[in-house]
Design a protein around this motif. Structure first.
Motif, mmCIF file in Angstrom:
data_model
loop_
_atom_site.group_PDB
_atom_site.id
_atom_site.type_symbol
_atom_site.label_atom_id
_atom_site.label_comp_id
_atom_site.label_asym_id
_atom_site.label_seq_id
_atom_site.Cartn_x
_atom_site.Cartn_y
_atom_site.Cartn_z
ATOM 1 N N UNK A 147 -14.311 20.248 34.790
ATOM 2 C CA UNK A 147 -14.184 21.660 34.416
ATOM 3 C C UNK A 147 -13.001 21.789 33.464
ATOM 4 N N UNK A 148 -13.270 21.634 32.168
ATOM 5 C CA UNK A 148 -12.195 21.600 31.173
ATOM 6 C C UNK A 148 -11.565 22.973 30.926
ATOM 7 N N UNK A 149 -12.068 24.013 31.598
ATOM 8 C CA UNK A 149 -11.416 25.328 31.492
ATOM 9 C C UNK A 149 -10.195 25.407 32.395
ATOM 10 N N UNK A 150 -10.022 24.421 33.261
ATOM 11 C CA UNK A 150 -8.919 24.434 34.221
ATOM 12 C C UNK A 150 -7.896 23.358 33.860
ATOM 13 N N UNK A 151 -6.616 23.685 34.057
ATOM 14 C CA UNK A 151 -5.528 22.719 33.886
ATOM 15 C C UNK A 151 -4.640 22.827 35.119
ATOM 16 N N UNK A 152 -4.309 21.701 35.720
ATOM 17 C CA UNK A 152 -3.564 21.688 36.969
ATOM 18 C C UNK A 152 -2.110 21.297 36.691
#
Length: 204
Positions: free
Chosen positions: A101-106
């Motif tokens: 899910x490349x819309x998320x960055x952790x």
């Protein structure tokens, strides 16, 4: 040719491992690589039981935890996995992975791993964010966790205290345990310093 998938995989892996001269690092990722993929459980999985029996002892086995992306890793689960695999697992930690899910960055601290886990692992691999610069905090806080684990190994009387505190619970630095919040603050200070240093470089 083979009575089961597990026996086929173990046979091929063993042959490749021996053909390569039994290297010191040789990793095998099983089809059942987390608890949610095991039927009915890791300890009762016929597949994992066969892998544990048939795979040569010098081959490391990858495990991701309760799930593919595991929010928590407990000592009890690792003990169960070690028993069925007949070796300590190599954790492939997907805590920060965002390729699904490349819309998320952790960007949070490394957390949810019970203290004293290092003694139950053969190794740990971190699957990071796809975006290179976004991994400063994950890798920095992993390093802080690792140093605290080395301290626990040096003081075995403290290594068995995982039941005292909840996973990921913030504890004070005075007792030498890992605090995710303190690790995050340290990482942020170093990251800001790194950004400021880069801003001063010619052409920035």
């Amino acid at each position: 040719v083979f009575p089961s998938l597990a026996q086929a995989q173990a046979s091929v892996a063993n042959e490749v491992y021996q053909e390569l001269g039994q290297p010191c690092v040789f990793l095998f990722c099983p089809t059942e690589y987390c608890s949610s993929l095991c039927s009915p459980s890791p300890s009762q999985s016929c597949y994992l039981q066969t892998i544990g029996q048939e795979l040569l002892p010098g081959i490391g086995v990858i495990w991701t935890g309760p799930k593919v992306v595991s929010q928590e890793l407990s000592a009890a689960l690792l003990e169960e996995v070690e028993a069925v695999l007949r070796r300590r697992p190599v954790i492939w930690d997907n805590l920060y992975a965002n390729d699904y899910d490349c819309r998320r960055v952790f960007l949070g601290p490394y957390m949810g791993r019970a203290p004293g886990l290092m003694s139950r692992l053969q190794g740990l691999l971190l699957n990071p964010n796809c975006e290179l610069q976004a991994n400063f905090i994950p890798i920095h806080t992993l390093g802080t966790w690792f140093r605290s684990e080395l301290g626990s190994c040096a003081h075995p009387d403290q290594a068995g205290m995982e039941g005292v505190a909840a996973l990921g619970d913030s504890q004070g630095a005075q007792d030498g345990s890992y605090s995710p919040q303190e690790a995050l603050e340290l990482a942020l200070r170093d990251w800001v310093a790194e950004i400021n240093q880069q801003a001063l470089e010619p052409g920035r």
